[in-house]
Motif scaffolding. Structure first.
Motif, short mmCIF file in Angstrom:
data_model
loop_
_atom_site.label_atom_id
_atom_site.label_comp_id
_atom_site.label_asym_id
_atom_site.label_seq_id
_atom_site.Cartn_x
_atom_site.Cartn_y
_atom_site.Cartn_z
N VAL A 18 -6.88 0.13 0.25
CA VAL A 18 -6.06 0.28 1.46
C VAL A 18 -4.97 1.32 1.20
O VAL A 18 -4.30 1.29 0.17
N ARG A 19 -4.81 2.25 2.14
CA ARG A 19 -3.72 3.22 2.08
C ARG A 19 -2.87 3.07 3.33
O ARG A 19 -3.39 2.88 4.43
N GLU A 20 -1.54 3.17 3.16
CA GLU A 20 -0.62 2.99 4.29
C GLU A 20 0.43 4.08 4.26
O GLU A 20 0.81 4.59 3.20
N THR A 21 0.91 4.42 5.45
CA THR A 21 2.02 5.35 5.57
C THR A 21 2.74 5.06 6.87
O THR A 21 2.26 4.29 7.71
N LEU A 22 3.93 5.65 7.04
CA LEU A 22 4.72 5.49 8.27
C LEU A 22 4.75 6.80 9.03
O LEU A 22 4.84 7.88 8.43
N SER A 23 4.69 6.72 10.35
CA SER A 23 4.83 7.92 11.16
C SER A 23 6.27 8.42 11.10
O SER A 23 7.22 7.64 11.02
#
Length: 436
Positions: free
Chosen positions: A28-33
């Motif tokens: 799983v990879r996550e980031t914020l706009s």
């Protein structure tokens, strides 16, 4: 892989949306706009993924995504503001907050079952009170006291402890152990979290008055109940705009800052205006230092000017909901994620059968379409998918050689929904590994 996140109704960019890219191997990879709504995932290899976007105040988005060898064009994602469904209200008195009306507060007030304190009364008569337990004692002075020594206290339909009843000379501090996982109850600073500013309305009941169903039991039937409604409930249905400015480190030698985020434990949505409590032993032996800060609109927090290397105990809370504490060593660049169990999970259970014979299937995958939630049926054809965020799902059983019809399931917080999935043979001789 690049993209932007915008508001479907206003076309404005959405900052701080959690963008998630998960493959079927469990990575799983996550980031914020960012401020312009943009996000980037570097080094994405071709394959099948589950792509999701979440932001408080908006409907979540989750969908399968296949990435080929050629570079993707920019993904333009549009989120829909989360609607708050309400039954039509016939409001005859100006100023009744819709959310408080939904609880049945005004219906019970008109019936006159107990003693009622509306939001305006609470606002104008709470000056000078800080602790909620002291203010509860003030409320009881304006209503008949129960003949029990302790009276159950509810906060937004949840039992949070006991207050002093008849024959006592001193208000008892509310013991919120029922809300927390510690068997001996929370630390005093958690009790301080429930202050008079958290109360928007109140109801007091003394036997033999009828008790609202959510609080009715043998104890309240005999001793009555004190029911408190949060100030959030008493306000309008709009999502509040939170403005919190994070502290800036002074940069003195030997001091560091701790940064991190506070998230809902189940949905991983980041929580604005959550409280973060920190406690550590002062290095020179002069006792302990206790700090409290709040998260900003993106769920971020920062603790500045901590002595480097000290063991810091951290704990987050969102309204009356506390999280588990954790201990970390203060060091430059440390980022600590804290969680709070705000969303109550639900579950989907059921049975997979042969539509023609009615016999159960075993070892058949059951998936929630467009998500990474799945299960496999057991020997009796039963399955269970637990710890699900509330929402709408489409569930399907997958078996080669059989036709499966997906079912739509609406899951409310804390509910367990049962379904039966029937598989229909696509031909006369389906593979034996899928036979019932």
């Amino acid at each position: 892989m690049v993209g932007t996140v915008t508001d479907e109704t206003t076309d404005q960019p959405i900052e701080g949306a959690m963008v998630r890219l998960a493959d079927f191997a469990g990575s799983v990879r996550e980031t914020l706009s960012g401020p312009a709504g943009g996000f980037v995932f570097d080094g994405v290899v071709p394959g099948e993924y589950v792509f999701g976007v979440r932001r408080i105040g908006y409907e979540g988005l989750s969908t399968p995504l296949e990435i080929g060898p050629d570079a993707l064009a920019t993904l333009n994602l549009r989120l829909t503001p989360r609607a708050i469904l309400m039954e039509p209200l016939n409001v005859d008195i100006e100023g009744r907050p819709p959310r408080l009306a939904e609880t049945g507060f005004y219906d019970r007030l008109e019936e006159g079952w107990g003693t009622y304190f509306e939001p305006e009364w609470i606002r104008t008569r709470s000056a000078g009170f800080i602790r909620l337990s002291h203010f509860v004692s003030n409320l009881q002075m304006r209503a008949p006291l129960s003949r029990c020594s302790q009276v159950p206290v509810y906060y937004d339909e949840r039992l949070i402890g006991q207050a002093a009843g008849w024959g006592t000379s001193k208000a008892a501090s509310i013991n919120a152990a029922g809300l927390h996982r510690s068997a001996v109850g929370p630390a005093p600073r958690i009790l301080d979290e429930l202050s008079v500013t958290d109360v928007g309305a109140a109801e007091l009941y003394t036997p033999p008055a009828p008790i609202p169903l959510f609080a009715f039991n043998d104890t309240t039937a005999a001793c009555g109940a004190i029911i408190l409604w949060s100030d959030w409930t008493a306000r309008t249905a709009e999502v509040p705009q939170i403005e919190v400015k994070l502290c800036e480190p002074a940069g003195r030698p030997g001091e560091v800052a701790l940064d991190g985020f506070v998230e809902d434990e189940l949905t991983e949505v980041r929580l604005p205006a959550a409280h973060v409590y920190a406690s550590y032993a002062i290095p020179d032996g002069a006792g302990r230092s206790d700090l409290a800060v709040r998260t900003d609109s993106l769920g971020r927090y920062r603790l500045c000017d901590l002595p480097a290397g000290v063991a810091v105990e951290l704990e987050a809370a969102y309204g009356p909901d506390p999280g588990l504490s954790t201990v970390v060593d203060a060091a430059s660049g440390t980022e600590v994620q804290l969680t709070v169990p705000v969303t109550v999970p639900g579950a989907i259970t059921g049975l997979v059968v042969n539509e023609g014979t009615g016999r159960p299937f075993q070892n058949v995958p059951v998936v929630l379409v467009g998500t990474d939630f799945r299960a496999v049926t057991g020997t009796a054809g039963r399955f269970s998918i637990e710890d699900l965020p509330p929402g709408s799902y489409r569930i399907r059983a997958v078996c080669e050689g059989f036709e499966s019809i997906a079912q739509d399931v609406a899951l409310v917080p804390g509910a367990s929904v049962r379904v039966m999935l029937a598989l229909r043979p696509e031909g006369p001789l389906p593979p034996r590994r899928c036979a019932d």
